[in-house]
Design a protein around this motif. Sequence first.
Motif, PDB file in Angstrom:
ATOM      1  N   PHE A   1       0.888  -1.163   0.000  1.00  0.00           N
ATOM      2  CA  PHE A   1       0.000   0.000   0.000  1.00  0.00           C
ATOM      3  C   PHE A   1       0.919   1.203   0.000  1.00  0.00           C
ATOM      4  N   LYS A   2       1.121   1.742  -1.205  1.00  0.00           N
ATOM      5  CA  LYS A   2       2.095   2.809  -1.411  1.00  0.00           C
ATOM      6  C   LYS A   2       1.618   3.708  -2.534  1.00  0.00           C
ATOM      7  N   SER A   3       2.081   4.960  -2.480  1.00  0.00           N
ATOM      8  CA  SER A   3       1.698   5.931  -3.492  1.00  0.00           C
ATOM      9  C   SER A   3       2.674   7.099  -3.432  1.00  0.00           C
ATOM     10  N   THR A   4       2.874   7.750  -4.562  1.00  0.00           N
ATOM     11  CA  THR A   4       3.685   8.967  -4.579  1.00  0.00           C
ATOM     12  C   THR A   4       2.806  10.207  -4.576  1.00  0.00           C
TER      13      THR A   4
ATOM     14  N   ARG B   1      -1.808   6.713   2.183  1.00  0.00           N
ATOM     15  CA  ARG B   1      -2.217   5.327   2.023  1.00  0.00           C
ATOM     16  C   ARG B   1      -1.997   4.581   3.333  1.00  0.00           C
ATOM     17  N   GLN B   2      -2.771   3.505   3.522  1.00  0.00           N
ATOM     18  CA  GLN B   2      -2.722   2.723   4.753  1.00  0.00           C
ATOM     19  C   GLN B   2      -3.027   1.259   4.456  1.00  0.00           C
ATOM     20  N   GLY B   3      -2.435   0.368   5.248  1.00  0.00           N
ATOM     21  CA  GLY B   3      -2.853  -1.030   5.230  1.00  0.00           C
ATOM     22  C   GLY B   3      -4.262  -1.127   5.812  1.00  0.00           C
ATOM     23  N   ILE B   4      -4.470  -0.418   6.928  1.00  0.00           N
ATOM     24  CA  ILE B   4      -5.784  -0.353   7.581  1.00  0.00           C
ATOM     25  C   ILE B   4      -6.038   1.100   7.929  1.00  0.00           C
ATOM     26  N   GLY B   5      -7.191   1.620   7.539  1.00  0.00           N
ATOM     27  CA  GLY B   5      -7.548   2.998   7.863  1.00  0.00           C
ATOM     28  C   GLY B   5      -9.028   3.113   8.156  1.00  0.00           C
ATOM     29  N   GLY B   6      -9.373   3.865   9.183  1.00  0.00           N
ATOM     30  CA  GLY B   6     -10.778   4.072   9.525  1.00  0.00           C
ATOM     31  C   GLY B   6     -10.993   5.457  10.086  1.00  0.00           C
ATOM     32  N   TRP B   7     -12.166   6.014   9.869  1.00  0.00           N
ATOM     33  CA  TRP B   7     -12.453   7.359  10.353  1.00  0.00           C
ATOM     34  C   TRP B   7     -13.886   7.503  10.867  1.00  0.00           C
ATOM     35  N   ASN B   8     -14.674   6.439  10.805  1.00  0.00           N
ATOM     36  CA  ASN B   8     -16.040   6.514  11.284  1.00  0.00           C
ATOM     37  C   ASN B   8     -16.432   5.127  11.819  1.00  0.00           C
TER      38      ASN B   8
END
Length: 185
Positions: free
Chosen positions: A167-170, A174-181
């Motif tokens: 999980f990569k970007s220029t 980015r995240q392996g696991i991401g949450g916000w709600n």
Amino acid sequence: LHVAAGGSLQAALDAAQLGDTITLDPGATYIGNFVLRNKGTSSGTSTDIITIRPSLLSMLPGNTRVTPQRAQYMPRLMPPNDAYALTAAAGAHHFRLVGLEIAPKPGVYNYGLVVLGSGNEKSTSELPHSIEIDRCYIHGDPTNGGKRGISLNSGMARITNSWFSDFKSTWQDRQGIGGWNGTGA
């Protein structure tokens, strides 16, 4: 319920009831944008879980973190596009994913392979919950990367013994696991 290579995983997911196990062929690729549906009320017992796993789970010992070298023993879920491989419908609950490889199509930058909640839910009843991901190998494209492995906008989720990579970007976060709600539980 067994879904052989080339079979319809979505049909099995739709037919499954709480307490069922769906087995998949190790090494087989299941292509689709699969949806975990809300199956109604659970009695709260440990058997009220729909499990999705390889037919030869013994090749992925419990309580041990998987590595990419074990992918040969895992069924692969792959979206046909840059969207999710697996998402949970509003209020979907009591699913256990074990021993799956979840990856984008080769060469595709994916925006979220597993989506547990959209992040726009207005009440806790809309959140997917009681979902476990165990011994899964979730990765972006080795060359092009990807934005997120799991969008974790849910309640009561558990991720154990799994491997996240690429999980990569220029150009974006980015995240392996991401949450916000979610409920935070």
